[in-house]
Structure formats: C-alpha cells, structure tokens
Enzyme design. Structure first.
Site, PDB file in Angstrom:
ATOM      1  N   GLY A 157       0.826  -1.206   0.000  1.00  0.00           N
ATOM      2  CA  GLY A 157       0.000   0.000   0.000  1.00  0.00           C
ATOM      3  C   GLY A 157       0.863   1.260   0.000  1.00  0.00           C
ATOM      4  O   GLY A 157       0.549   2.251  -0.671  1.00  0.00           O
ATOM      5  N   THR A 158       1.958   1.204   0.732  1.00  0.00           N
ATOM      6  CA  THR A 158       2.842   2.369   0.825  1.00  0.00           C
ATOM      7  C   THR A 158       3.419   2.719  -0.548  1.00  0.00           C
ATOM      8  O   THR A 158       3.451   3.896  -0.939  1.00  0.00           O
ATOM      9  CB  THR A 158       3.976   2.092   1.844  1.00  0.00           C
ATOM     10  OG1 THR A 158       3.375   1.771   3.098  1.00  0.00           O
ATOM     11  CG2 THR A 158       4.902   3.279   1.992  1.00  0.00           C
ATOM     12  N   ASN A 212      -7.691   3.968   9.239  1.00  0.00           N
ATOM     13  CA  ASN A 212      -7.221   2.710   9.811  1.00  0.00           C
ATOM     14  C   ASN A 212      -7.424   2.617  11.318  1.00  0.00           C
ATOM     15  O   ASN A 212      -7.589   1.542  11.864  1.00  0.00           O
ATOM     16  CB  ASN A 212      -5.742   2.492   9.466  1.00  0.00           C
ATOM     17  CG  ASN A 212      -4.906   3.722   9.648  1.00  0.00           C
ATOM     18  OD1 ASN A 212      -5.174   4.756   9.044  1.00  0.00           O
ATOM     19  ND2 ASN A 212      -3.901   3.648  10.495  1.00  0.00           N
ATOM     20  N   GLN A 241      -7.731   0.427   3.748  1.00  0.00           N
ATOM     21  CA  GLN A 241      -8.608  -0.161   4.764  1.00  0.00           C
ATOM     22  C   GLN A 241     -10.032  -0.397   4.257  1.00  0.00           C
ATOM     23  O   GLN A 241     -10.814  -1.069   4.931  1.00  0.00           O
ATOM     24  CB  GLN A 241      -8.661   0.733   6.007  1.00  0.00           C
ATOM     25  CG  GLN A 241      -7.361   0.791   6.785  1.00  0.00           C
ATOM     26  CD  GLN A 241      -6.980  -0.537   7.443  1.00  0.00           C
ATOM     27  OE1 GLN A 241      -7.802  -1.443   7.602  1.00  0.00           O
ATOM     28  NE2 GLN A 241      -5.720  -0.642   7.838  1.00  0.00           N
ATOM     29  N   SER A 246      -3.920  -2.715  -0.455  1.00  0.00           N
ATOM     30  CA  SER A 246      -2.832  -3.568   0.018  1.00  0.00           C
ATOM     31  C   SER A 246      -3.333  -4.981   0.280  1.00  0.00           C
ATOM     32  O   SER A 246      -4.363  -5.166   0.938  1.00  0.00           O
ATOM     33  CB  SER A 246      -2.268  -2.964   1.314  1.00  0.00           C
ATOM     34  OG  SER A 246      -1.296  -3.830   1.854  1.00  0.00           O
ATOM     35  N   GLY A 247      -2.596  -5.978  -0.231  1.00  0.00           N
ATOM     36  CA  GLY A 247      -3.037  -7.367  -0.134  1.00  0.00           C
ATOM     37  C   GLY A 247      -3.269  -7.862   1.283  1.00  0.00           C
ATOM     38  O   GLY A 247      -4.262  -8.540   1.551  1.00  0.00           O
ATOM     39  N   HIS A 248      -2.356  -7.490   2.197  1.00  0.00           N
ATOM     40  CA  HIS A 248      -2.434  -8.138   3.511  1.00  0.00           C
ATOM     41  C   HIS A 248      -3.599  -7.657   4.374  1.00  0.00           C
ATOM     42  O   HIS A 248      -3.829  -8.170   5.462  1.00  0.00           O
ATOM     43  CB  HIS A 248      -1.096  -8.028   4.251  1.00  0.00           C
ATOM     44  CG  HIS A 248      -0.723  -6.684   4.778  1.00  0.00           C
ATOM     45  ND1 HIS A 248      -0.792  -6.382   6.118  1.00  0.00           N
ATOM     46  CD2 HIS A 248      -0.258  -5.571   4.174  1.00  0.00           C
ATOM     47  CE1 HIS A 248      -0.372  -5.138   6.308  1.00  0.00           C
ATOM     48  NE2 HIS A 248      -0.044  -4.625   5.137  1.00  0.00           N
ATOM     49  N   THR A 283      10.668  -7.418 -11.697  1.00  0.00           N
ATOM     50  CA  THR A 283      10.031  -8.720 -11.944  1.00  0.00           C
ATOM     51  C   THR A 283       8.898  -8.918 -10.945  1.00  0.00           C
ATOM     52  O   THR A 283       9.057  -8.655  -9.756  1.00  0.00           O
ATOM     53  CB  THR A 283      11.080  -9.850 -11.825  1.00  0.00           C
ATOM     54  OG1 THR A 283      12.121  -9.560 -12.752  1.00  0.00           O
ATOM     55  CG2 THR A 283      10.474 -11.202 -12.139  1.00  0.00           C
ATOM     56  N   CYS A 312       1.628   0.717  12.461  1.00  0.00           N
ATOM     57  CA  CYS A 312       2.795   1.382  11.877  1.00  0.00           C
ATOM     58  C   CYS A 312       3.371   2.449  12.791  1.00  0.00           C
ATOM     59  O   CYS A 312       4.519   2.844  12.647  1.00  0.00           O
ATOM     60  CB  CYS A 312       2.435   1.999  10.538  1.00  0.00           C
ATOM     61  SG  CYS A 312       1.813   0.786   9.408  1.00  0.00           S
TER      62      CYS A 312
END
Ligand code: PLP
Length: 384
Positions: A69-70, A148, A176, A196-198, A234, A322
């Site tokens: 995300g960052t 968040n 979020q 963001s995936g996580h 990659t 964070c």
C-alpha cells in the site's frame, strides 16, 4: 489467541495460499519470458488483474501491481506531481496513514505547499473547506477512504466530484476500505486508488495502484516494461496470484462483512458499553467501516491494557501498527479534538472473516477484567 487486529493485518485465507503454492513451486517461470513456461505465468497474472478489477468495478488495464500500500500511495502522489511541474500544492488531511503523511511532510521540506484538512469530532472533513483549499496550482488531492484507526469513512464520491469539478487529480488511500465495503470506480471520478493485499487475506508485500485509464501516469519504479511499463521489476508472481484470489473471495464475502462481521463488532461494542463504565466510541458510528471499534476507556492507560490483553492472548492495538512504539498519542484522535488523555486511553479492535461470536464474548470478559485491574492499580497509585 483471539485475533482482533484485522486492520493491522489479516490471516492468509487457506484458498489464497492454495492458489499461490504452484507459483512458489513448479510455476517459477519469469512472466516476461518469451517461451510458454513464462507466458503461462503472465496469463495467470492477467487473471489476477481481472479478479482485482472485478472487486473494484474497473478495467483490468487500470490495475498496476505494486509491492504494498505504501508503494501505491507514493507512486500515485509522485506521478501526479510530475504531470504539471508548476503545480506545487498538495491537499491532504490530518488523519492520513503515515504512507501519505510522511510523504507530504517530505514534500513540504522540498518546497511544496501542503494544505492539511481538519476533521471534526466525528472524524469527518468539511467539504466546503476542501473546495476552498483547491487552487489552480493544486497538483493532487489525497484523502483516505477509510481511516485505519477509527474506521471512519470519508464521503469519497462527493470528494471525487469536487476534485473533478475543480479539475484536480484525486488519489484515495483505500487500503482499509477494499474488501470491507463495496467499491465502484465506474464513475471515473477517481484517478488513483491504493490497496494492500495483507488487509484482505492475501500475503504481505503485494499491493495495487488503480490508475484511471484516462490519467497520465509516470512510473515510480523505473526499470523493465512490466505492468504495461508502469512499474519496473520482476513481478512478485505468487503474491499477485494470491491477491487475485483474495479479491475474488472478497467479492463473495462482501455481504458477510457488512452483516456478520458488523454484528460481531456491534455486539462487542454493546457489551463493552454495558459492562464497563466510562467507555466512549471514538468517531461517527454511522459513517464507518463495519469491522472497526475504536473505544476510549476513561482512566485506563491503553499501553497497560494492551499488555494485560496480550497476556490473555487478545490481539488488538492502540492506534495503528505502523506508529506503534511511538510515545506520541494517536494523531488521528488528536485531530478529532480529543484530549491526549483520551487518545492514550483508546484501543482499536478490528474484526474479520475468521472471528467468531465465542471469541467476541471471551474478549469482552478479558477486557472487563483488564480494565478493572488497571483502574484498581490507578486508584492504588492515587491513594499512595
Ligand atoms: N494506508 C493505510 C490506511 C493503512 O492502514 C496501511 C497499513 O496499515 C497502509 C496505507 C500501508 O500499507 P502497507 O502496509 O501495505 O504498506
């Protein structure tokens, strides 16, 4: 363990892991290679792109995979600044994640002018202040979709419409929001969106920047021609495949987020409010994510509470992961006008797909006992 910190990160869904494993084992080809062993992987990445696009209601070509995300946040802002170098003004808010805040602070040190929008005690911005803040030299407006810490939802469609009227590029940090509420980008009013995936049961270290197909884009990572020449490097193949699967599952689970997960959150809050005195919900109870509870517990230091909860296996947080470890009280709660004391007495519980009613009631019991302990200790200190 009772994991109630789903805004910090989420568990990888077993179906996501299953989708990823072949790309960590036998399907290790480079998607840019000319032979079929590589091209097969490239096709799998394109399928992920389609899955993410379906979640956001946009075109697959508008999806750029990133490392987090960052990176998405940084890429969007940096790209917007390059479109017209004479525009040296950026609008954002006082409650953004550090991925935007720190970037804006850095830009200020490099000569850009930043307008930091205030929020009210509900955590919401004043839209007329936004309208006034946008100037002819504004390069980009960046405002988060969901906070968040508090889960407060900004009225993103209205904000996007204002930016469109003012002909300013609009980026939203939706890290979020995605997977928790419906997102529909078909109106075309949003130029950039980060996810963001996580945060949605995919692995850490993979994200997406949505780039509206009519928006000029300058790559942040300059290198190979990957991602349609928009992001060199990659591809993190397995994680991208995982994120695609997670997006597909998020579509399926969206109604559950807004019903079952919301019920868990609401039951938790109702129980806490009825069993612990001096508890207040931080922010607007209507305009917020279905999964987040940010609560202030009078006379209870959140660090002490976190320790006691951790001892009993309950994971939650005081502010964002964070900024954990910093001695500063939450900048979000301070911006909402709450005292340092209230900010230091606040905890965030964030629920998710894998939580159960049993966990919620056990967590409430553990919290009740922990608050009692901290308050008794405080009384002891005061009496001494
Ligand atoms: N933006 C928001 C609102 C977040 O909550 C987070 C992570 O907590 C990020 C950005 C950063 O995402 P990542 O951890 O993938 O870099």
């Amino acid at each position: 363990m009772i994991y109630l910190d789903n805004n910090a990160t989420t568990a990888i869904d077993p179906q996501v892991l299953d989708a990823m494993l072949p790309y960590l084992k036998e399907q290790y080809g480079n998607p840019s290679s000319a032979y079929s062993f590589g091209k097969k992987v490239a096709r799998a990445i394109d399928h992920s792109r389609e899955q993410v696009a379906a979640l956001l209601h946009c075109e697959p070509v508008e999806i750029v995979f990133t490392s987090c995300g960052t990176e998405s946040d940084n890429s969007a802002i940096q790209s917007a600044l390059l479109i017209d170098r004479d525009r040296k003004h950026v609008v954002t808010s006082k409650v953004e994640h550090s991925a935007i805040m720190k970037q804006a602070e850095t830009l200020a040190r490099r000569g850009y002018e930043i307008t930091w929008l205030d929020v009210d005690e509900n955590g919401l911005p004043d839209l007329s202040a936004l309208e006034q803040a946008i100037r002819p030299d504004t390069a980009v407006v960046s405002l988060m979709w969901a906070n968040n810490e508090t889960g407060i939802l900004f009225p993103i469609q209205e904000i996007a419409a204002i930016c469109q009227r003012k002909q300013t590029i609009f980026h939203t940090d939706a890290v979020q929001a995605v997977g928790k509420i419906p997102i529909d980008l078909r109106s075309g009013a949003i130029q950039f969106l980060s996810l963001s995936g996580h945060k949605l049961h995919a692995p850490k270290g993979v994200g997406v920047l949505y780039v509206n197909r009519r928006t000029r884009f300058n790559p942040f990572l300059i290198g190979g021609s990957q991602e349609g020449k928009r992001r060199g490097g990659t591809e993190n193949t397995a994680s991208i495949i995982g994120l695609g699967k997670a997006a597909e599952l998020a579509v399926e689970h969206l109604s559950e987020e807004t019903t079952r997960v919301k019920n868990l959150r609401d039951c938790f809050e109702d129980e806490v409010l009825s069993r612990i005195s001096g508890v207040q919900i931080n922010g607007d109870r209507e305009h917020r994510l279905p999964n987040t509870a940010s609560i202030a517990i009078e006379g209870a230091d959140s660090e002490a509470l976190l320790m006691l909860l951790d001892q009993k296996g309950v994971c939650c947080s005081a502010g964002s992961a964070c900024t954990a470890g910093s001695l500063e009280p939450s900048h979000v709660l301070r911006a909402m006008g709450f005292s340092t004391e209230r900010a230091r007495a606040s905890l965030r519980f964030s629920f998710g797909r894998f939580n159960t009613e049993e966990e919620v009631s056990a967590a409430v019991g553990i919290l009740v006992a922990a608050v009692e302990k901290v308050r008794t200790a405080n009384r002891g200190v005061l009496a001494a």
